[in-house]
Write a protein that holds these residues in place. Sequence first.
Motif, PDB file in Angstrom:
ATOM      1  N   GLN A   1      -3.920 105.507 103.555  1.00  0.00           N
ATOM      2  CA  GLN A   1      -4.958 104.722 102.913  1.00  0.00           C
ATOM      3  C   GLN A   1      -5.635 103.808 103.935  1.00  0.00           C
TER       4      GLN A   1
ATOM      5  N   SER B   1      -9.598 105.332  91.652  1.00  0.00           N
ATOM      6  CA  SER B   1     -10.344 105.777  92.829  1.00  0.00           C
ATOM      7  C   SER B   1     -11.804 105.336  92.775  1.00  0.00           C
TER       8      SER B   1
ATOM      9  N   ASN C   1     -11.762 101.869  93.985  1.00  0.00           N
ATOM     10  CA  ASN C   1     -11.530 101.862  95.434  1.00  0.00           C
ATOM     11  C   ASN C   1     -12.776 102.259  96.220  1.00  0.00           C
ATOM     12  N   TYR C   2     -13.567 103.176  95.664  1.00  0.00           N
ATOM     13  CA  TYR C   2     -14.822 103.573  96.322  1.00  0.00           C
ATOM     14  C   TYR C   2     -15.765 102.372  96.420  1.00  0.00           C
TER      15      TYR C   2
ATOM     16  N   TYR D   1     -12.618 108.001 100.080  1.00  0.00           N
ATOM     17  CA  TYR D   1     -12.700 108.078  98.620  1.00  0.00           C
ATOM     18  C   TYR D   1     -13.926 108.823  98.109  1.00  0.00           C
TER      19      TYR D   1
ATOM     20  N   LYS E   1     -11.738 111.734  94.071  1.00  0.00           N
ATOM     21  CA  LYS E   1     -12.817 111.278  94.941  1.00  0.00           C
ATOM     22  C   LYS E   1     -14.143 111.278  94.190  1.00  0.00           C
TER      23      LYS E   1
END
Length: 216
Positions: free
Chosen positions: A55, A84, A87-88, A109, A201
């Motif tokens: 990560q 995710s 996180n993007y 990501y 993703k």
Amino acid sequence: MTRRALPTTAAALTAVAALTLTACGGGGDAKSDDIKGADTATATPTVSASSGSGQPDMNLPSDLQVQFDVTRSSDTRHAAALDSAKNYILALNHGITAQDPDDPAYQFYSLGNATKYARNQIQAWVKDEWTATGTDSYYKARTDDVGTSRGVLVTMCRDQSKFYGKNVKTQKIRYTKESLDSYQEFRLFMKPPQGSEKIWKVLQIEVQGRVKECQR
């Protein structure tokens, strides 16, 4: 800090995402409102237990926060897709504050058009000599299955009324007043893990500006 309007509708985004799922991206650059965001209070990425190692660093400056006021789904697929997606957004903001259009975080990501979108947004901030400060808020999250593709569409409202640009040379902050322009809706099409991959993703992203339904 130039605004860009993405005309794609939610239905069109879903259709395009379904068609491009097996192609792993491609196509032209997506156009959208600039993402000007940050992180959770501790700038800590949210990663599922199955995400594995590797990560990227996504720590943000202490003057920048991204708040996610969302409820995690009991559906494991939807929960992983939402993690995710968050996180993007964090990774994109990491690239902005790091002033690095090739930052590995957003690439970790994203795929295809979502990767191109992030790079273009970061490049625009760097070119205009701006970084981000303040608080960026995301809420009213929703996750929906997309046809038979096994993909998930993540939708979130955004309040950027307390999120500001800061000149990297002068450190002068560009304050803005709250208005309908402060409220946006993010739609992110999430592609499930493939082969040896372990995380969802972002394949496609749309940002709709001036969304009255997101006002609070």
